[in-house]
Motif scaffolding. Structure first.
Motif, PDB file in Angstrom:
ATOM      1  N   MET A   3      51.034  36.146  43.873  1.00  0.00           N
ATOM      2  CA  MET A   3      50.614  37.385  44.485  1.00  0.00           C
ATOM      3  C   MET A   3      51.742  37.885  45.386  1.00  0.00           C
ATOM      4  O   MET A   3      52.293  37.128  46.180  1.00  0.00           O
ATOM      5  N   GLN A  43      50.346  43.155  47.149  1.00  0.00           N
ATOM      6  CA  GLN A  43      49.018  42.863  46.614  1.00  0.00           C
ATOM      7  C   GLN A  43      48.129  42.226  47.678  1.00  0.00           C
ATOM      8  O   GLN A  43      46.944  42.537  47.769  1.00  0.00           O
ATOM      9  N   SER A  91      39.023  46.486  46.559  1.00  0.00           N
ATOM     10  CA  SER A  91      40.038  45.560  46.044  1.00  0.00           C
ATOM     11  C   SER A  91      39.423  44.213  45.670  1.00  0.00           C
ATOM     12  O   SER A  91      39.780  43.624  44.647  1.00  0.00           O
TER      13      SER A  91
END
Length: 193
Positions: free
Chosen positions: A1, A5, A158
Motif C-alpha cells: 500500500m 492509498q 474508502s
C-alpha cells in the motif's frame, strides 16, 4: 500500500492531525539503508533491518518461547551476514533462483524435489478467513459502516471500497490492509469503549 492509498483511508480530519515532520523523520529512519538508489544490496539491508528484525525474528522468538524451544539462526551469524553482503549480486539471485547461494551450496545434500516445487511461505490464510469464519467481524462489527462513521477516523467510502475488493474475484492485497484495519479497530474498541 502506498502512502497515498493509506491517506485515502483516513477522513480529512484524521489526515489533518498527522504530524508530517514526525512521519517524515520516522520514514527516513526506516529507509536509511536506501541511499538514493535501489540496488539489491540496499534493498537487502533495508529488508534485513525492517522485515527481519521487526517482524520475522519477533514471530520466531515469540512462537518458539511459547513452545519451550530454543531457536538458532545460523545464517544470521554476523560473520555469515558480512560475508553474504560482500559477495557479488550474481551469486545471490538470478532470474530463475532466489536464495541462490543456499540452494547451490546444499544441492548435493538435499533431494531434487525441494528444488522443483513452488515457494511455500508461512502466511496465514487471511483471505479465506475473511471470506468465511471472520466475515461477520468485517461486515457486522469492526468495519461496519455505522461504526466507521461514528468513529470518525476512517473514510467510510474508502473502507467500503476495500471490503468490496476483498470479497471480489480479484482481491489483490486487500486482505493485508483489512487485517491492519481490524487490528487497529480491535485495539480501539478495547481501549476507547
Amino acid at each position: 500500500m502506498t502512502e497515498q492509498q493509506a491517506l485515502h483511508l483516513l477522513t480529512p480530519e484524521a489526515q489533518a492531525k498527522i504530524d508530517s515532520a514526525a512521519f517524515n523523520d520516522q520514514k527516513r529512519n526506516l529507509l536509511q539503508y536506501l541511499k538514493g538508489g535501489e540496488s539489491l544490496e540496499d534493498l537487502l539491508a533495508t529488508d534485513m533491518s525492517l522485515v527481519l528484525l521487526s517482524d520475522m525474528l519477533v514471530k520466531v522468538d515469540l512462537m518458539s518461547m511459547a513452545n519451550s524451544l530454543e531457536v538458532r539462526s545460523p545464517f544470521l551469524d554476523h560473520e555469515v551476514v558480512d560475508f553474504a553482503f560482500s559477495l557479488p549480486t550474481c551469486y545471490k539471485i538470478d532470474k530463475s533462483m532466489k536464495k541462490k547461494i543456499v540452494q547451490d551450496t546444499f544441492r548435493k545434500y538435499l533431494p531434487a524435489e525441494l528444488y522443483n516445487r513452488p515457494k511455500h511461505g508461512f502466511e496465514i490464510p487471511l483471505l479465506d478467513w475473511f471470506r468465511k469464519e471472520l466475515r461477520s467481524m468485517i461486515t457486522g462489527d469492526l468495519l461496519n459502516d455505522k461504526f466507521i462513521a461514528e468513529q470518525g477516523i476512517f473514510n467510510t467510502k474508502s473502507v467500503q471500497q476495500l471490503k468490496t475488493r476483498l470479497f471480489s474475484n480479484n482481491p489483490g492485497d486487500a486482505h493485508a490492509t483489512v487485517w491492519a484495519l481490524i487490528v487497529f479497530q480491535s485495539w480501539w474498541k478495547n481501549d476507547f469503549n
